[in-house]
Design a protein around this motif. Structure first.
Motif, mmCIF file in Angstrom:
data_model
loop_
_atom_site.group_PDB
_atom_site.id
_atom_site.type_symbol
_atom_site.label_atom_id
_atom_site.label_comp_id
_atom_site.label_asym_id
_atom_site.label_seq_id
_atom_site.Cartn_x
_atom_site.Cartn_y
_atom_site.Cartn_z
ATOM 1 N N LYS A 68 0.833 -1.205 0.000
ATOM 2 C CA LYS A 68 0.000 0.000 0.000
ATOM 3 C C LYS A 68 0.865 1.251 0.000
ATOM 4 O O LYS A 68 0.594 2.207 -0.727
ATOM 5 C CB LYS A 68 -0.938 0.004 1.197
ATOM 6 C CG LYS A 68 -1.871 1.205 1.210
ATOM 7 C CD LYS A 68 -2.809 1.146 2.378
ATOM 8 C CE LYS A 68 -3.754 2.289 2.479
ATOM 9 N NZ LYS A 68 -3.504 3.486 1.797
ATOM 10 N N LYS A 69 1.937 1.274 0.789
ATOM 11 C CA LYS A 69 2.843 2.428 0.804
ATOM 12 C C LYS A 69 3.483 2.622 -0.564
ATOM 13 O O LYS A 69 3.575 3.746 -1.060
ATOM 14 C CB LYS A 69 3.938 2.232 1.854
ATOM 15 C CG LYS A 69 3.485 2.457 3.263
ATOM 16 C CD LYS A 69 4.644 2.263 4.230
ATOM 17 C CE LYS A 69 4.198 2.335 5.661
ATOM 18 N NZ LYS A 69 5.296 2.073 6.594
ATOM 19 N N TYR A 70 3.914 1.543 -1.200
ATOM 20 C CA TYR A 70 4.532 1.626 -2.524
ATOM 21 C C TYR A 70 3.526 2.161 -3.544
ATOM 22 O O TYR A 70 3.844 3.019 -4.361
ATOM 23 C CB TYR A 70 5.035 0.248 -2.949
ATOM 24 C CG TYR A 70 5.602 0.222 -4.337
ATOM 25 C CD1 TYR A 70 6.866 0.740 -4.597
ATOM 26 C CD2 TYR A 70 4.880 -0.293 -5.396
ATOM 27 C CE1 TYR A 70 7.391 0.728 -5.867
ATOM 28 C CE2 TYR A 70 5.398 -0.312 -6.673
ATOM 29 C CZ TYR A 70 6.652 0.203 -6.906
ATOM 30 O OH TYR A 70 7.168 0.199 -8.166
ATOM 31 N N HIS A 71 2.310 1.651 -3.494
ATOM 32 C CA HIS A 71 1.278 2.084 -4.434
ATOM 33 C C HIS A 71 0.940 3.567 -4.231
ATOM 34 O O HIS A 71 0.770 4.308 -5.205
ATOM 35 C CB HIS A 71 0.026 1.225 -4.249
ATOM 36 C CG HIS A 71 -1.098 1.599 -5.148
ATOM 37 N ND1 HIS A 71 -2.106 2.441 -4.755
ATOM 38 C CD2 HIS A 71 -1.361 1.272 -6.431
ATOM 39 C CE1 HIS A 71 -2.946 2.609 -5.754
ATOM 40 N NE2 HIS A 71 -2.518 1.901 -6.774
ATOM 41 N N ASP A 72 0.814 3.998 -2.977
ATOM 42 C CA ASP A 72 0.474 5.393 -2.698
ATOM 43 C C ASP A 72 1.566 6.350 -3.150
ATOM 44 O O ASP A 72 1.289 7.495 -3.501
ATOM 45 C CB ASP A 72 0.185 5.580 -1.213
ATOM 46 C CG ASP A 72 -1.121 4.908 -0.795
ATOM 47 O OD1 ASP A 72 -1.914 4.546 -1.696
ATOM 48 O OD2 ASP A 72 -1.334 4.739 0.415
ATOM 49 N N GLN A 73 2.821 5.904 -3.152
ATOM 50 C CA GLN A 73 3.915 6.751 -3.624
ATOM 51 C C GLN A 73 3.816 6.993 -5.125
ATOM 52 O O GLN A 73 4.217 8.042 -5.622
ATOM 53 C CB GLN A 73 5.263 6.111 -3.326
ATOM 54 C CG GLN A 73 5.657 6.146 -1.877
ATOM 55 C CD GLN A 73 6.955 5.385 -1.634
ATOM 56 O OE1 GLN A 73 7.483 4.731 -2.530
ATOM 57 N NE2 GLN A 73 7.457 5.468 -0.413
ATOM 58 N N LYS A 74 3.269 6.020 -5.866
ATOM 59 C CA LYS A 74 3.193 6.124 -7.315
ATOM 60 C C LYS A 74 1.983 6.922 -7.804
ATOM 61 O O LYS A 74 1.907 7.270 -8.967
ATOM 62 C CB LYS A 74 3.139 4.723 -7.946
ATOM 63 C CG LYS A 74 4.360 3.894 -7.662
ATOM 64 C CD LYS A 74 5.594 4.520 -8.252
ATOM 65 C CE LYS A 74 6.825 3.705 -7.947
ATOM 66 N NZ LYS A 74 8.030 4.333 -8.408
ATOM 67 N N ILE A 75 1.026 7.209 -6.921
ATOM 68 C CA ILE A 75 -0.162 7.965 -7.315
ATOM 69 C C ILE A 75 0.198 9.434 -7.440
ATOM 70 O O ILE A 75 0.801 10.022 -6.544
ATOM 71 C CB ILE A 75 -1.301 7.772 -6.299
ATOM 72 C CG1 ILE A 75 -1.793 6.342 -6.338
ATOM 73 C CG2 ILE A 75 -2.444 8.734 -6.583
ATOM 74 C CD1 ILE A 75 -2.863 6.047 -5.325
ATOM 75 N N GLU A 76 -0.193 10.012 -8.550
ATOM 76 C CA GLU A 76 0.086 11.423 -8.794
ATOM 77 C C GLU A 76 -0.961 12.270 -8.080
ATOM 78 O O GLU A 76 -2.165 12.069 -8.242
ATOM 79 C CB GLU A 76 0.017 11.696 -10.296
ATOM 80 C CG GLU A 76 0.289 13.115 -10.665
ATOM 81 C CD GLU A 76 0.207 13.325 -12.160
ATOM 82 O OE1 GLU A 76 -0.201 14.416 -12.565
ATOM 83 O OE2 GLU A 76 0.533 12.394 -12.912
ATOM 84 N N LYS A 77 -0.503 13.193 -7.263
ATOM 85 C CA LYS A 77 -1.409 14.079 -6.544
ATOM 86 C C LYS A 77 -1.903 15.150 -7.505
ATOM 87 O O LYS A 77 -1.119 15.825 -8.148
ATOM 88 C CB LYS A 77 -0.708 14.738 -5.353
ATOM 89 C CG LYS A 77 -0.078 13.750 -4.390
ATOM 90 C CD LYS A 77 -1.116 12.960 -3.647
ATOM 91 C CE LYS A 77 -0.482 12.094 -2.604
ATOM 92 N NZ LYS A 77 -0.740 10.723 -2.715
ATOM 93 N N ARG A 78 -3.216 15.305 -7.603
ATOM 94 C CA ARG A 78 -3.804 16.289 -8.498
ATOM 95 C C ARG A 78 -4.436 17.387 -7.660
ATOM 96 O O ARG A 78 -5.426 17.153 -6.970
ATOM 97 C CB ARG A 78 -4.841 15.646 -9.397
ATOM 98 C CG ARG A 78 -4.237 14.649 -10.342
ATOM 99 C CD ARG A 78 -5.271 14.099 -11.271
ATOM 100 N NE ARG A 78 -4.633 13.148 -12.169
ATOM 101 C CZ ARG A 78 -5.210 12.646 -13.214
ATOM 102 N NH1 ARG A 78 -6.428 12.982 -13.533
ATOM 103 N NH2 ARG A 78 -4.569 11.804 -13.991
ATOM 104 N N GLU A 79 -3.867 18.555 -7.738
ATOM 105 C CA GLU A 79 -4.382 19.713 -7.018
ATOM 106 C C GLU A 79 -4.920 20.707 -8.031
ATOM 107 O O GLU A 79 -4.240 21.057 -8.989
ATOM 108 C CB GLU A 79 -3.277 20.354 -6.176
ATOM 109 C CG GLU A 79 -2.712 19.453 -5.098
ATOM 110 C CD GLU A 79 -3.716 19.100 -4.023
ATOM 111 O OE1 GLU A 79 -4.589 19.941 -3.725
ATOM 112 O OE2 GLU A 79 -3.642 17.981 -3.501
#
Length: 134
Positions: free
Chosen positions: A44-55
């Motif tokens: 889960k930590k690895y996957h969350d690092q790869k998600i691009e934050k869209r602001e």
């Protein structure tokens, strides 16, 4: 019953062996559960690092992802549709968009991306937005 008596089984030793086997099995299950929980947490930590934050902020020009089923999709045809302007950003992940006609609607934040056109200034982007040059 006579067969068991002939074998001369010790019921106390058999029951204590059975209890020991059950305890070992419980320990094995507990270790397997802990290792699977650790594995899931790491993935889960690895996957969350790869998600691009869209602001997004109010006034941004964005493109909307077209999710309609296409019977004959073109290979080079873009899935991203017209230009929209962000009018409101909600904290739970929704964004309110406005089209050129002034119609407002809400979409999920994951369905839009910021427009990165090659226009020189913000004024030209806004003019292009309202004059349908883009």
């Amino acid at each position: 019953m006579w067969a068991l008596n002939k074998l001369n089984l010790d019921w106390g030793a058999a029951s204590s062996q059975r209890v020991n086997d059950m305890n070992e099995l419980d320990e094995f299950r507990l270790k397997a559960y802990e290792s699977s929980a650790f594995y899931k947490e790491t993935i889960k930590k690895y996957h969350d690092q790869k998600i691009e934050k869209r602001e997004f902020i109010m006034g941004d020009l964005v493109l909307l992802l077209n999710l309609r089923l296409r019977l004959f999709p073109g290979n080079l045809k873009s899935k991203w549709t017209k230009l929209f302007r962000v009018t409101q950003v909600f904290p739970h992940g929704a964004v309110e968009l406005e089209n050129k006609e002034g119609i407002r609607f809400k979409v999920n934040r994951q369905r839009i991306k910021v427009y990165m056109g090659k226009l020189e200034s913000v004024k030209e982007v806004i003019k292009a937005y309202y004059l349908d040059e883009v």
